[in-house]
Design a protein around this motif. Structure first.
Motif, PDB file in Angstrom:
ATOM      1  N   VAL A 175       0.871  -1.173   0.000  1.00 47.82           N
ATOM      2  CA  VAL A 175       0.000   0.000   0.000  1.00 47.82           C
ATOM      3  C   VAL A 175       0.906   1.219   0.000  1.00 47.82           C
ATOM      4  N   LEU A 176       0.623   2.143  -0.911  1.00 47.87           N
ATOM      5  CA  LEU A 176       1.347   3.411  -0.958  1.00 47.87           C
ATOM      6  C   LEU A 176       0.462   4.455  -0.298  1.00 47.87           C
ATOM      7  N   ARG A 177       1.000   5.099   0.735  1.00 50.04           N
ATOM      8  CA  ARG A 177       0.233   6.113   1.481  1.00 50.04           C
ATOM      9  C   ARG A 177       1.122   7.333   1.639  1.00 50.04           C
ATOM     10  N   ARG A 178       0.700   8.404   0.995  1.00 50.74           N
ATOM     11  CA  ARG A 178       1.508   9.631   0.941  1.00 50.74           C
ATOM     12  C   ARG A 178       2.902   9.277   0.447  1.00 50.74           C
ATOM     13  N   ALA A 179       3.925   9.522   1.238  1.00 49.08           N
ATOM     14  CA  ALA A 179       5.294   9.232   0.797  1.00 49.08           C
ATOM     15  C   ALA A 179       5.795   7.888   1.317  1.00 49.08           C
ATOM     16  N   ASP A 180       4.911   7.097   1.934  1.00 52.24           N
ATOM     17  CA  ASP A 180       5.317   5.822   2.523  1.00 52.24           C
ATOM     18  C   ASP A 180       4.827   4.642   1.694  1.00 52.24           C
ATOM     19  N   ALA A 181       5.610   3.573   1.719  1.00 49.43           N
ATOM     20  CA  ALA A 181       5.207   2.291   1.135  1.00 49.43           C
ATOM     21  C   ALA A 181       5.109   1.292   2.272  1.00 49.43           C
ATOM     22  N   ILE A 182       3.973   0.622   2.340  1.00 51.67           N
ATOM     23  CA  ILE A 182       3.762  -0.398   3.365  1.00 51.67           C
ATOM     24  C   ILE A 182       3.742  -1.743   2.657  1.00 51.67           C
ATOM     25  N   PRO A 183       4.842  -2.501   2.745  1.00 49.39           N
ATOM     26  CA  PRO A 183       4.893  -3.795   2.058  1.00 49.39           C
ATOM     27  C   PRO A 183       4.122  -4.858   2.833  1.00 49.39           C
ATOM     28  N   SER A 184       3.536  -5.792   2.117  1.00 42.60           N
ATOM     29  CA  SER A 184       2.848  -6.954   2.686  1.00 42.60           C
ATOM     30  C   SER A 184       1.892  -6.606   3.818  1.00 42.60           C
ATOM     31  N   PRO A 185       0.919  -5.725   3.573  1.00 41.55           N
ATOM     32  CA  PRO A 185      -0.008  -5.385   4.661  1.00 41.55           C
ATOM     33  C   PRO A 185      -0.859  -6.603   5.036  1.00 41.55           C
ATOM     34  N   GLY A 186      -1.082  -6.777   6.317  1.00 41.57           N
ATOM     35  CA  GLY A 186      -1.877  -7.908   6.798  1.00 41.57           C
ATOM     36  C   GLY A 186      -3.361  -7.575   6.816  1.00 41.57           C
ATOM     37  N   PRO A 187      -4.196  -8.558   7.170  1.00 37.34           N
ATOM     38  CA  PRO A 187      -5.644  -8.355   7.173  1.00 37.34           C
ATOM     39  C   PRO A 187      -6.098  -7.294   8.174  1.00 37.34           C
ATOM     40  N   GLY A 188      -5.280  -6.996   9.187  1.00 39.83           N
ATOM     41  CA  GLY A 188      -5.626  -5.984  10.178  1.00 39.83           C
ATOM     42  C   GLY A 188      -5.229  -4.570   9.770  1.00 39.83           C
ATOM     43  N   PHE A 189      -4.656  -4.412   8.582  1.00 48.00           N
ATOM     44  CA  PHE A 189      -4.241  -3.089   8.102  1.00 48.00           C
ATOM     45  C   PHE A 189      -5.481  -2.259   7.776  1.00 48.00           C
ATOM     46  N   ARG A 190      -5.545  -1.022   8.292  1.00 51.80           N
ATOM     47  CA  ARG A 190      -6.691  -0.136   8.064  1.00 51.80           C
ATOM     48  C   ARG A 190      -6.449   0.714   6.820  1.00 51.80           C
ATOM     49  N   LEU A 191      -7.358   0.586   5.852  1.00 55.07           N
ATOM     50  CA  LEU A 191      -7.277   1.329   4.596  1.00 55.07           C
ATOM     51  C   LEU A 191      -7.740   2.770   4.791  1.00 55.07           C
ATOM     52  N   ALA A 192      -7.247   3.657   3.916  1.00 56.01           N
ATOM     53  CA  ALA A 192      -7.638   5.064   3.983  1.00 56.01           C
ATOM     54  C   ALA A 192      -7.826   5.605   2.571  1.00 56.01           C
ATOM     55  N   GLY A 193      -8.775   6.519   2.422  1.00 56.52           N
ATOM     56  CA  GLY A 193      -8.954   7.185   1.143  1.00 56.52           C
ATOM     57  C   GLY A 193      -7.643   7.839   0.730  1.00 56.52           C
ATOM     58  N   GLY A 194      -7.293   7.729  -0.526  1.00 59.09           N
ATOM     59  CA  GLY A 194      -6.015   8.249  -1.010  1.00 59.09           C
ATOM     60  C   GLY A 194      -4.935   7.191  -1.084  1.00 59.09           C
ATOM     61  N   ASP A 195      -5.152   6.037  -0.436  1.00 61.93           N
ATOM     62  CA  ASP A 195      -4.194   4.931  -0.539  1.00 61.93           C
ATOM     63  C   ASP A 195      -4.155   4.430  -1.979  1.00 61.93           C
ATOM     64  N   THR A 196      -2.988   3.950  -2.388  1.00 60.35           N
ATOM     65  CA  THR A 196      -2.855   3.247  -3.655  1.00 60.35           C
ATOM     66  C   THR A 196      -2.415   1.833  -3.322  1.00 60.35           C
ATOM     67  N   LEU A 197      -3.217   0.858  -3.730  1.00 66.82           N
ATOM     68  CA  LEU A 197      -2.928  -0.542  -3.447  1.00 66.82           C
ATOM     69  C   LEU A 197      -2.236  -1.163  -4.643  1.00 66.82           C
ATOM     70  N   ILE A 198      -1.167  -1.905  -4.400  1.00 65.21           N
ATOM     71  CA  ILE A 198      -0.473  -2.641  -5.445  1.00 65.21           C
ATOM     72  C   ILE A 198      -1.008  -4.065  -5.389  1.00 65.21           C
ATOM     73  N   VAL A 199      -1.717  -4.462  -6.459  1.00 65.63           N
ATOM     74  CA  VAL A 199      -2.339  -5.778  -6.501  1.00 65.63           C
ATOM     75  C   VAL A 199      -1.680  -6.623  -7.583  1.00 65.63           C
ATOM     76  N   ILE A 200      -1.624  -7.927  -7.336  1.00 69.12           N
ATOM     77  CA  ILE A 200      -1.044  -8.840  -8.311  1.00 69.12           C
ATOM     78  C   ILE A 200      -1.920 -10.085  -8.390  1.00 69.12           C
ATOM     79  N   GLY A 201      -2.135 -10.545  -9.598  1.00 69.35           N
ATOM     80  CA  GLY A 201      -2.965 -11.731  -9.815  1.00 69.35           C
ATOM     81  C   GLY A 201      -3.194 -11.938 -11.297  1.00 69.35           C
ATOM     82  N   THR A 202      -4.154 -12.790 -11.626  1.00 68.14           N
ATOM     83  CA  THR A 202      -4.496 -12.994 -13.030  1.00 68.14           C
ATOM     84  C   THR A 202      -5.207 -11.746 -13.546  1.00 68.14           C
ATOM     85  N   ARG A 203      -5.262 -11.589 -14.855  1.00 65.66           N
ATOM     86  CA  ARG A 203      -5.949 -10.432 -15.437  1.00 65.66           C
ATOM     87  C   ARG A 203      -7.407 -10.378 -14.959  1.00 65.66           C
TER      88      ARG A 203
END
Length: 161
Positions: free
Chosen positions: A120-148
């Motif tokens: 998750v990219l939040r402002r100037a920070d990158a949070i690698p491997s966020p767990g299920p307890g990570f609280r999302l916020a508007g403005g976050d950019t999520l890096i997702v990987i999977g099939t198309r």
């Protein structure tokens, strides 16, 4: 810090010219000739119409330059996701997102789509491997990987307002 801007212009009888303006306002162009060769040009900063450098490359030389510019060239341990049938994308959460303030686990992303949120990219920070307890916020950019298909479904889920 601005993003690079690109444009293309058909050149009848020659090929296509691709122009790039960098964040530092340098101007570059590549003419892709019909015969497979390329002409790489860099323009002067004080006179954007004056060419400071122009190099004609064969098709093989252009391929070699392209390989040198790819991140995988520098690290053989990086995976090319397209070769594995996977895609990676950035998904921005709006300020009015349904997920704003909710836990990542609430999205059930992996269960519903098979997609992994790897950072998750939040402002100037990158949070690698966020767990299920990570609280999302508007403005976050999520890096997702999977099939198309999975990523397309994830974009729909994450785009809920």
């Amino acid at each position: 810090m601005g993003a690079a801007r690109t444009s293309s212009t058909p050149l009848p009888g020659i090929g296509v010219r691709y122009d790039l303006s960098t964040r530092e306002r340098h101007r570059l162009s590549v003419v892709a000739h019909h015969d497979g060769s390329r002409t790489l040009s860099a323009y002067r900063g004080d006179d954007p119409d004056a060419c400071a450098l122009s190099v004609r490359l064969t098709g093989q030389e252009a391929e070699a330059l392209t390989e040198a510019l790819k991140p995988t060239h520098h690290s053989p341990n990086l995976l090319s996701t397209t070769e594995l049938g996977l895609v990676a994308e950035r998904v921005a959460l709006s300020a009015t997102s349904h997920w704003n303030g909710r836990l990542l686990g609430d999205t059930r992303m992996r269960t519903e789509t098979g997609v992994s949120i790897v950072a998750v990219l939040r402002r100037a920070d990158a949070i690698p491997s966020p767990g299920p307890g990570f609280r999302l916020a508007g403005g976050d950019t999520l890096i997702v990987i999977g099939t198309r298909e999975g990523v397309d479904t994830a974009v729909g889920i994450l785009g809920r307002d």
